[in-house]
Write a protein that holds these residues in place. Structure first.
Motif, PDB file in Angstrom:
ATOM      1  N   ASP A  77       0.957  -1.213  -0.198  1.00  0.00           N
ATOM      2  CA  ASP A  77       0.041   0.098  -0.094  1.00  0.00           C
ATOM      3  C   ASP A  77       0.758   1.338   0.114  1.00  0.00           C
ATOM      4  N   LYS A  78       0.529   2.329  -0.850  1.00  0.00           N
ATOM      5  CA  LYS A  78       1.450   3.603  -0.787  1.00  0.00           C
ATOM      6  C   LYS A  78       1.133   4.261   0.270  1.00  0.00           C
ATOM      7  N   THR A 131      -1.992   0.569   7.207  1.00  0.00           N
ATOM      8  CA  THR A 131      -2.314   0.716   5.716  1.00  0.00           C
ATOM      9  C   THR A 131      -3.762   0.023   5.373  1.00  0.00           C
ATOM     10  N   SER A 133      -4.613  -2.592   3.679  1.00  0.00           N
ATOM     11  CA  SER A 133      -4.529  -4.076   3.716  1.00  0.00           C
ATOM     12  C   SER A 133      -4.493  -4.412   5.290  1.00  0.00           C
ATOM     13  N   ALA A 140     -11.489  -0.379   4.846  1.00  0.00           N
ATOM     14  CA  ALA A 140     -10.427  -0.125   3.767  1.00  0.00           C
ATOM     15  C   ALA A 140     -11.536   0.316   2.491  1.00  0.00           C
TER      16      ALA A 140
END
Length: 211
Positions: A77-78, A131, A133, A140
């Motif tokens: 994940d960014k 994040t 995930s 999410a």
């Protein structure tokens, strides 16, 4: 082992053996459910031993490890998000809280008053950084519609409760240093090596399945 520990272990093994002998004598181990479980355990143990034997002399090279690490970094994940939440027992309770918040209610104060999550209710429901995930799926998904400072538009369901979440902040996710995850990367590469070996066996095997 000390002598006392050895004797205790021996006693446990003898008792288990006596029970197993009686179970076999009475036909318990022949029951379909027990026999199936025993067979699954047998296959699992054999597969684990086969993997250990295959991989003991196949330590991944540095290039393989770096390639796996780079792949994991590319797929991670960014963005990290800092969330707060209020956990309640029903969707109706969660919706009432959303209505209060939309009218200007204080999120932290409502979390301290209503949240079932004792681990963070006194901190205003702060969940820290994570994040997508690493979050419950409903959190999410909700993040796709939320900006910093906004709350979830509808109650969010998890296995334990109904939730209202608030996006406190966001930041770019930083990959962990290679050395800090080296052992996990080694395990990932070895798992792929074992799967490739199994794929080779499957290609040569004659497999018949019954309906």
């Amino acid at each position: 082992l000390t002598e006392a520990e050895r004797n205790e272990l021996l006693d446990s093994l003898v008792r288990a053996s006596v029970v197993a002998n009686e179970a076999e004598r009475s036909g318990i181990t022949a029951r379909p459910d027990v026999a199936a479980t025993l067979e699954i355990q047998r296959l699992t143990i054999i597969q684990r031993a086969a993997a250990q034997d295959l991989l003991k002399d196949r330590q991944p090279g540095e290039d393989e490890l770096r390639a796996e690490y780079d792949l994991r970094v590319a797929n991670m994940d960014k963005t990290q998000y800092r969330l707060s939440h209020i956990a309640v027992a029903t969707s109706e309770e969660a919706q009432k809280l959303i209505d209060q918040l939309n009218k200007g209610g204080n999120f932290a104060a409502l979390a301290r008053q209503h949240s079932m999550d004792a681990a963070n209710k006194n901190e205003g429901g702060d969940l820290g950084w994570a994040t997508p995930s690493g979050m419950p799926p409903s959190f999410a998904v909700a993040l796709n519609e939320l900006k910093k400072g906004e709350i979830s538009k509808t109650p969010l369901r998890t296995e334990k409760a109904w939730h209202v979440i608030r996006v406190t902040d966001s930041r770019e996710a930083t990959p962990p240093p290679f050395d800090s995850v080296r052992e996990q990367v080694v395990q990932a590469v070895q798992a792929k090596q074992f799967e490739a070996w199994v794929d080779g066996l499957m290609a040569k095997a004659q497999v018949t399945t019954s309906p």
